[in-house]
Design a protein around this motif. Structure first.
Motif, PDB file in Angstrom:
ATOM      1  N   ILE A 136       0.837  -1.209   0.000  1.00  0.00           N
ATOM      2  CA  ILE A 136       0.000   0.000   0.000  1.00  0.00           C
ATOM      3  C   ILE A 136       0.868   1.253   0.000  1.00  0.00           C
ATOM      4  O   ILE A 136       0.647   2.189  -0.766  1.00  0.00           O
ATOM      5  N   VAL A 137       1.875   1.269   0.860  1.00  0.00           N
ATOM      6  CA  VAL A 137       2.759   2.430   0.962  1.00  0.00           C
ATOM      7  C   VAL A 137       3.540   2.619  -0.340  1.00  0.00           C
ATOM      8  O   VAL A 137       3.718   3.751  -0.806  1.00  0.00           O
ATOM      9  N   ALA A 138       3.984   1.533  -0.957  1.00  0.00           N
ATOM     10  CA  ALA A 138       4.730   1.634  -2.219  1.00  0.00           C
ATOM     11  C   ALA A 138       3.866   2.247  -3.315  1.00  0.00           C
ATOM     12  O   ALA A 138       4.348   3.068  -4.109  1.00  0.00           O
ATOM     13  N   ARG A 139       2.599   1.870  -3.373  1.00  0.00           N
ATOM     14  CA  ARG A 139       1.694   2.463  -4.365  1.00  0.00           C
ATOM     15  C   ARG A 139       1.593   3.974  -4.163  1.00  0.00           C
ATOM     16  O   ARG A 139       1.683   4.750  -5.102  1.00  0.00           O
ATOM     17  N   ARG A 140       1.392   4.392  -2.929  1.00  0.00           N
ATOM     18  CA  ARG A 140       1.280   5.826  -2.632  1.00  0.00           C
ATOM     19  C   ARG A 140       2.583   6.556  -2.944  1.00  0.00           C
ATOM     20  O   ARG A 140       2.582   7.657  -3.470  1.00  0.00           O
ATOM     21  N   GLN A 141       3.693   5.924  -2.588  1.00  0.00           N
ATOM     22  CA  GLN A 141       4.985   6.541  -2.829  1.00  0.00           C
ATOM     23  C   GLN A 141       5.224   6.711  -4.329  1.00  0.00           C
ATOM     24  O   GLN A 141       5.695   7.765  -4.768  1.00  0.00           O
ATOM     25  N   ALA A 142       4.895   5.688  -5.103  1.00  0.00           N
ATOM     26  CA  ALA A 142       5.076   5.776  -6.555  1.00  0.00           C
ATOM     27  C   ALA A 142       4.218   6.896  -7.134  1.00  0.00           C
ATOM     28  O   ALA A 142       4.684   7.671  -7.989  1.00  0.00           O
ATOM     29  N   ALA A 143       2.989   6.999  -6.673  1.00  0.00           N
ATOM     30  CA  ALA A 143       2.110   8.063  -7.169  1.00  0.00           C
ATOM     31  C   ALA A 143       2.660   9.442  -6.797  1.00  0.00           C
ATOM     32  O   ALA A 143       2.665  10.364  -7.626  1.00  0.00           O
ATOM     33  N   SER A 144       3.145   9.593  -5.584  1.00  0.00           N
ATOM     34  CA  SER A 144       3.707  10.882  -5.153  1.00  0.00           C
ATOM     35  C   SER A 144       4.957  11.232  -5.944  1.00  0.00           C
ATOM     36  O   SER A 144       5.134  12.380  -6.362  1.00  0.00           O
ATOM     37  N   LEU A 145       5.823  10.255  -6.148  1.00  0.00           N
ATOM     38  CA  LEU A 145       7.047  10.501  -6.912  1.00  0.00           C
ATOM     39  C   LEU A 145       6.732  10.836  -8.366  1.00  0.00           C
ATOM     40  O   LEU A 145       7.387  11.685  -8.971  1.00  0.00           O
ATOM     41  N   LEU A 146       5.718  10.187  -8.910  1.00  0.00           N
ATOM     42  CA  LEU A 146       5.330  10.474 -10.295  1.00  0.00           C
ATOM     43  C   LEU A 146       4.783  11.901 -10.401  1.00  0.00           C
ATOM     44  O   LEU A 146       5.156  12.645 -11.308  1.00  0.00           O
ATOM     45  N   ARG A 147       3.918  12.290  -9.470  1.00  0.00           N
ATOM     46  CA  ARG A 147       3.377  13.654  -9.479  1.00  0.00           C
ATOM     47  C   ARG A 147       4.485  14.700  -9.353  1.00  0.00           C
ATOM     48  O   ARG A 147       4.421  15.771  -9.938  1.00  0.00           O
ATOM     49  N   ALA A 148       5.509  14.368  -8.567  1.00  0.00           N
ATOM     50  CA  ALA A 148       6.631  15.292  -8.379  1.00  0.00           C
ATOM     51  C   ALA A 148       7.652  15.189  -9.513  1.00  0.00           C
ATOM     52  O   ALA A 148       8.679  15.866  -9.479  1.00  0.00           O
ATOM     53  N   LYS A 149       7.359  14.344 -10.481  1.00  0.00           N
ATOM     54  CA  LYS A 149       8.239  14.133 -11.651  1.00  0.00           C
ATOM     55  C   LYS A 149       9.619  13.648 -11.244  1.00  0.00           C
ATOM     56  O   LYS A 149      10.618  14.003 -11.847  1.00  0.00           O
ATOM     57  N   LYS A 150       9.650  12.804 -10.189  1.00  0.00           N
ATOM     58  CA  LYS A 150      10.919  12.241  -9.731  1.00  0.00           C
ATOM     59  C   LYS A 150      11.143  10.834 -10.275  1.00  0.00           C
ATOM     60  O   LYS A 150      12.250  10.310 -10.137  1.00  0.00           O
ATOM     61  N   ILE A 151      10.092  10.229 -10.806  1.00  0.00           N
ATOM     62  CA  ILE A 151      10.236   8.938 -11.484  1.00  0.00           C
ATOM     63  C   ILE A 151       9.482   9.021 -12.806  1.00  0.00           C
ATOM     64  O   ILE A 151       8.508   9.769 -12.924  1.00  0.00           O
ATOM     65  N   PRO A 152       9.918   8.242 -13.789  1.00  0.00           N
ATOM     66  CA  PRO A 152       9.203   8.248 -15.065  1.00  0.00           C
ATOM     67  C   PRO A 152       7.902   7.449 -14.975  1.00  0.00           C
ATOM     68  O   PRO A 152       7.717   6.627 -14.065  1.00  0.00           O
ATOM     69  N   VAL A 153       7.026   7.673 -15.923  1.00  0.00           N
ATOM     70  CA  VAL A 153       5.747   6.963 -15.965  1.00  0.00           C
ATOM     71  C   VAL A 153       5.973   5.453 -16.002  1.00  0.00           C
ATOM     72  O   VAL A 153       5.268   4.692 -15.331  1.00  0.00           O
ATOM     73  N   ALA A 154       6.965   5.015 -16.766  1.00  0.00           N
ATOM     74  CA  ALA A 154       7.237   3.574 -16.887  1.00  0.00           C
ATOM     75  C   ALA A 154       7.545   2.953 -15.528  1.00  0.00           C
ATOM     76  O   ALA A 154       7.104   1.827 -15.239  1.00  0.00           O
TER      77      ALA A 154
END
Length: 128
Positions: free
Chosen positions: A60-78
């Motif tokens: 659950i936490v990993a899903r939220r973290q991925a979404a937050s990082l994506l919104r902050a443009k710190k990880i790519p969509v892939a």
């Protein structure tokens, strides 16, 4: 009218006049901060579920973290898509990990392997 009554009347009128004026606006907002707090909990009804509760919470936490990082443009969509796919795999394995309240070591191993891949995927963009 006595001086004391007149004084009380003057003070009362002054107080009423003060209440009748418009209040001065006050800025109540603090400067915007970029933080969030999430609460995550997992309910366990038996020993097997208690053993896998941390894994559920981690997914659950990993899903939220991925979404937050994506919104902050710190990880790519892939990467975010990969994390979501791995989280789905981990969740399916965890859902199958406790048939009848007894642990299925293979399902637990699959879930934990998927969680390890999630961690690697989320840490890769941050590696020096």
């Amino acid at each position: 009218m006595s001086k004391s009554k007149l004084s009380i009347l003057v003070v009362t009128l002054a107080m009423l006049a003060g209440c009748a004026t418009a209040p001065t606006p006050v800025q109540l907002e603090a400067a915007s901060a970029r933080s969030a707090i999430y609460g995550v909990a997992t309910l366990a009804k038996n020993d097997c579920e208690a053993q896998t509760a941390a894994d559920y919470t981690g997914v659950i936490v990993a899903r939220r973290q991925a979404a937050s990082l994506l919104r902050a443009k710190k990880i790519p969509v892939a990467t975010a898509v990969n994390v979501q796919r791995l989280a789905d795999e981990a969740r399916a394995a965890l859902d199958a990990a406790c048939p009848g309240g007894r642990p299925d070591p293979e399902a637990i191993a699959v879930a934990r392997a998927a969680r390890a891949q999630i961690i690697q995927a989320l840490e890769a963009p941050h590696a020096p």
